[in-house]
Design a protein around this motif. Sequence first.
Motif, mmCIF file in Angstrom:
data_model
loop_
_atom_site.group_PDB
_atom_site.id
_atom_site.type_symbol
_atom_site.label_atom_id
_atom_site.label_comp_id
_atom_site.label_asym_id
_atom_site.label_seq_id
_atom_site.Cartn_x
_atom_site.Cartn_y
_atom_site.Cartn_z
ATOM 1 N N GLU A 1 0.833 -1.210 0.000
ATOM 2 C CA GLU A 1 0.000 0.000 0.000
ATOM 3 C C GLU A 1 0.869 1.262 0.000
ATOM 4 N N ALA A 2 1.929 1.211 -0.827
ATOM 5 C CA ALA A 2 2.841 2.344 -0.943
ATOM 6 C C ALA A 2 2.134 3.548 -1.562
ATOM 7 N N ASP A 3 2.433 4.731 -1.055
ATOM 8 C CA ASP A 3 1.921 5.979 -1.635
ATOM 9 C C ASP A 3 2.942 6.602 -2.564
ATOM 10 N N LEU A 4 4.181 6.135 -2.456
ATOM 11 C CA LEU A 4 5.262 6.670 -3.275
ATOM 12 C C LEU A 4 6.003 5.505 -3.923
ATOM 13 N N LEU A 5 6.113 5.566 -5.235
ATOM 14 C CA LEU A 5 6.882 4.565 -5.976
ATOM 15 C C LEU A 5 8.129 5.240 -6.520
ATOM 16 N N ALA A 6 9.290 4.692 -6.197
ATOM 17 C CA ALA A 6 10.551 5.217 -6.697
ATOM 18 C C ALA A 6 11.170 4.157 -7.606
ATOM 19 N N LEU A 7 11.421 4.535 -8.860
ATOM 20 C CA LEU A 7 11.904 3.545 -9.832
ATOM 21 C C LEU A 7 13.174 4.038 -10.501
ATOM 22 N N ASP A 8 14.197 3.192 -10.523
ATOM 23 C CA ASP A 8 15.481 3.547 -11.121
ATOM 24 C C ASP A 8 15.648 2.787 -12.436
ATOM 25 N N GLU A 9 15.478 3.490 -13.541
ATOM 26 C CA GLU A 9 15.588 2.892 -14.879
ATOM 27 C C GLU A 9 14.922 1.519 -14.947
ATOM 28 N N PRO A 10 13.629 1.494 -14.742
ATOM 29 C CA PRO A 10 12.947 0.202 -14.611
ATOM 30 C C PRO A 10 12.838 -0.600 -15.901
ATOM 31 N N THR A 11 13.068 0.012 -17.056
ATOM 32 C CA THR A 11 12.828 -0.761 -18.276
ATOM 33 C C THR A 11 14.103 -1.089 -19.039
ATOM 34 N N VAL A 12 15.248 -0.997 -18.351
ATOM 35 C CA VAL A 12 16.486 -1.453 -18.987
ATOM 36 C C VAL A 12 16.333 -2.941 -19.321
ATOM 37 N N GLY A 13 16.572 -3.301 -20.553
ATOM 38 C CA GLY A 13 16.491 -4.706 -20.955
ATOM 39 C C GLY A 13 15.081 -5.196 -21.213
ATOM 40 N N VAL A 14 14.122 -4.275 -21.260
ATOM 41 C CA VAL A 14 12.743 -4.669 -21.525
ATOM 42 C C VAL A 14 12.406 -4.269 -22.962
ATOM 43 N N ASP A 15 11.734 -5.150 -23.719
ATOM 44 C CA ASP A 15 11.469 -4.831 -25.126
ATOM 45 C C ASP A 15 10.470 -3.678 -25.252
ATOM 46 N N ALA A 16 10.484 -3.034 -26.422
ATOM 47 C CA ALA A 16 9.746 -1.773 -26.623
ATOM 48 C C ALA A 16 8.259 -1.894 -26.293
ATOM 49 N N GLU A 17 7.657 -2.998 -26.693
ATOM 50 C CA GLU A 17 6.212 -3.150 -26.480
ATOM 51 C C GLU A 17 5.889 -3.268 -24.988
ATOM 52 N N SER A 18 6.654 -4.106 -24.290
ATOM 53 C CA SER A 18 6.426 -4.279 -22.845
ATOM 54 C C SER A 18 6.707 -2.980 -22.111
ATOM 55 N N ARG A 19 7.649 -2.222 -22.658
ATOM 56 C CA ARG A 19 8.023 -0.960 -22.060
ATOM 57 C C ARG A 19 6.864 0.026 -22.104
ATOM 58 N N ASP A 20 6.233 0.130 -23.272
ATOM 59 C CA ASP A 20 5.063 1.003 -23.422
ATOM 60 C C ASP A 20 3.972 0.595 -22.450
ATOM 61 N N GLU A 21 3.736 -0.724 -22.381
ATOM 62 C CA GLU A 21 2.704 -1.239 -21.477
ATOM 63 C C GLU A 21 3.042 -0.896 -20.036
ATOM 64 N N PHE A 22 4.332 -1.034 -19.718
ATOM 65 C CA PHE A 22 4.775 -0.752 -18.356
ATOM 66 C C PHE A 22 4.539 0.715 -18.003
ATOM 67 N N TYR A 23 4.848 1.604 -18.942
ATOM 68 C CA TYR A 23 4.645 3.024 -18.657
ATOM 69 C C TYR A 23 3.172 3.392 -18.595
ATOM 70 N N ARG A 24 2.332 2.677 -19.379
ATOM 71 C CA ARG A 24 0.884 2.908 -19.239
ATOM 72 C C ARG A 24 0.414 2.495 -17.852
ATOM 73 N N LEU A 25 0.975 1.374 -17.363
ATOM 74 C CA LEU A 25 0.644 0.928 -15.997
ATOM 75 C C LEU A 25 1.041 2.002 -14.987
ATOM 76 N N LEU A 26 2.261 2.543 -15.136
ATOM 77 C CA LEU A 26 2.696 3.591 -14.199
ATOM 78 C C LEU A 26 1.752 4.792 -14.242
ATOM 79 N N GLU A 27 1.338 5.171 -15.462
ATOM 80 C CA GLU A 27 0.418 6.304 -15.596
ATOM 81 C C GLU A 27 -0.890 6.033 -14.875
ATOM 82 N N SER A 28 -1.404 4.806 -15.024
ATOM 83 C CA SER A 28 -2.698 4.554 -14.383
ATOM 84 C C SER A 28 -2.542 4.467 -12.858
ATOM 85 N N LEU A 29 -1.398 3.983 -12.383
ATOM 86 C CA LEU A 29 -1.155 3.985 -10.926
ATOM 87 C C LEU A 29 -1.086 5.421 -10.422
#
Length: 246
Positions: free
Chosen positions: A157-185
């Motif tokens: 139940e974190a109120d603050l998410l701190a992420l350090d280059e979370p998509t290094v080594g992640v393919d472009a499509e998964s990366r987009d999906e990941f950033y959409r997830l971050l946006e919705s969070l």
Amino acid sequence: MNPVVDIENVTFAYGDSVAVRDVSLTISEGDFLGLIGPNGSGKTTLLHLMLGLYAPDSGSIELFGEPVSEFDRGERIGYVSQQATSRGGTMPVTVREVVTMGRFPHAGHARLTERDREIVDDAMETVGITDLADQRANQLSGGQRQRAFIARALASEADLLALDEPTVGVDAESRDEFYRLLESLNESGITIVLIEHDIGVVTDRADHIACINQELYHHGDTESFVESDALTEAYGTSGQVVHHHH
Ligand code: ADP
């Protein structure tokens, strides 16, 4: 809006080598802050300072209105480090076990309750890893692993998410999906601090940008950053800027 992170005149050196110089920065509740700067500009160091992993040489840092040194990181903060992305780690824990770790600050030494289990299931559902629950965490792809760590933070139940280059080594499509997830969070109210070397991603997704190179060159909303000269000032003309291609 309440400050979630309040950094005032913070300086930090590794021995004689100054990594962060006199930085002041306030992150408000609900911000999605992109933290950018060239390689070696002190981004990870500043994030570690924010999380209380290092103590500043001078200046002060508060989290949720409390001095960071007194803050119990187990609560309210989810941290996804660079290393979380890489493979390695041979502990044969399952994805569900990783996510369940997010409940420990709350459950203490007591057994997990039915409610804890529900929260864990909901967190896995939110990030889309329900069908991976019983897989070994060390067999996941980089993108799946990131989601598992996000789910662990959600479970706590974190109120603050701190992420350090979370998509290094992640393919472009998964990366987009990941950033959409971050946006919705973020839309659901979670404050986000994201270190990302791809400036295009940051200007697309973040609503605030802090640009550092030891010192803070710019902090403000994304529009004011784009209109400023902070990028060329902080990065110089060394060509280190990473351009984003759609
Ligand atoms: P960034 O995340 O922007 O790439 P870092 O915060 O990792 O930058 O590093 C900032 C500076 O501090 C760099 O010059 C780096 O070499 C140095 N540095 C980082 N970690 C350490 C350490 N543990 N010991 C000594 N110097 C370090």
